[in-house]
Write a protein that holds these residues in place. Structure first.
Motif: not given
Length: 197
Positions: A156-157, A182-187, A189-190, A194-196
């Motif tokens: 995913g990353a 994948l963007l439908e999965r909150p984990a 996204v966070s 939002q981190s990479l």
């Protein structure tokens, strides 16, 4: 409690945090590597001789290499929906996790470094790997078939970083559609989106 040495802007660490979020498992997080340093110190190297992150400590057990950590956590916490117990199902997941580690991640990492340094870009192996994945995703909603698994967490990353590449690249509709899933999965996204960067 599981202790995770890593940092949020490391894709390999982010995979571990993502999996823990997916299964609702807390951990003790120890910021390490990158701007935090510490991964070149004797105490850390005694746990992980590679001096990289992430490293997981669970009691007396130490696990390093992010995909090995994903497998360990999924087994340790009985996340059979993400890491089924059947040999064939695990093989389907394993082959894509290994493919990501050997075929997808290294050339993408080199390309990103070259872009930052203003050096000549070696796009051919990156485009070939993502092209192969795009063909696979034409018939599969997720990496190892039609169910979300730790194979998706392993890949995913890289998928997210593909969408961020600011170069002319092939239009890979299936990869983009998969990224949307994948963007439908909150984990995801966070921990990833939002981190990479």
């Amino acid at each position: 409690m599981l202790k995770v040495y890593g940092r949020s802007d490391s894709s390999n660490s982010a995979k571990v945090y993502w999996l823990l979020d997916e299964i609702g498992q807390d951990c003790e997080r120890v910021d390490c590597g990158g701007k935090f340093g510490g991964n070149d110190q004797p105490g850390y190297l005694a746990m992980n001789p590679n001096g990289k992150v992430p490293t997981v400590v669970d009691g007396d057990l130490v696990v390093w290499e992010s995909n090995a950590i994903l497998r360990y956590i999924a087994t340790r916490y009985h996340a059979v929906e993400l890491w089924p117990e059947g040999a064939a199902e695990r093989a389907a997941i394993d082959k894509w996790m290994d493919w990501s580690a050997t075929t997808l991640t290294p050339p993408l990492g080199r390309l990103r470094k070259a872009m930052k340094a203003g050096e000549e870009l070696a796009t051919t192996p990156v485009f070939a790997a993502f092209g192969l994945l795009d063909k696979h995703l034409a018939d599969n909603n997720y990496i190892a078939g039609n169910k979300f698994s730790i194979a998706d967490i392993a890949v995913g990353a890289n998928i997210h970083r593909w969408t961020l590449l600011s170069i002319e690249k092939p239009e890979l509709k299936n990869v983009i559609d998969y990224h949307r899933r994948l963007l439908e999965r909150p984990a995801f996204v966070s921990r990833i989106a939002q981190s990479l960067t």
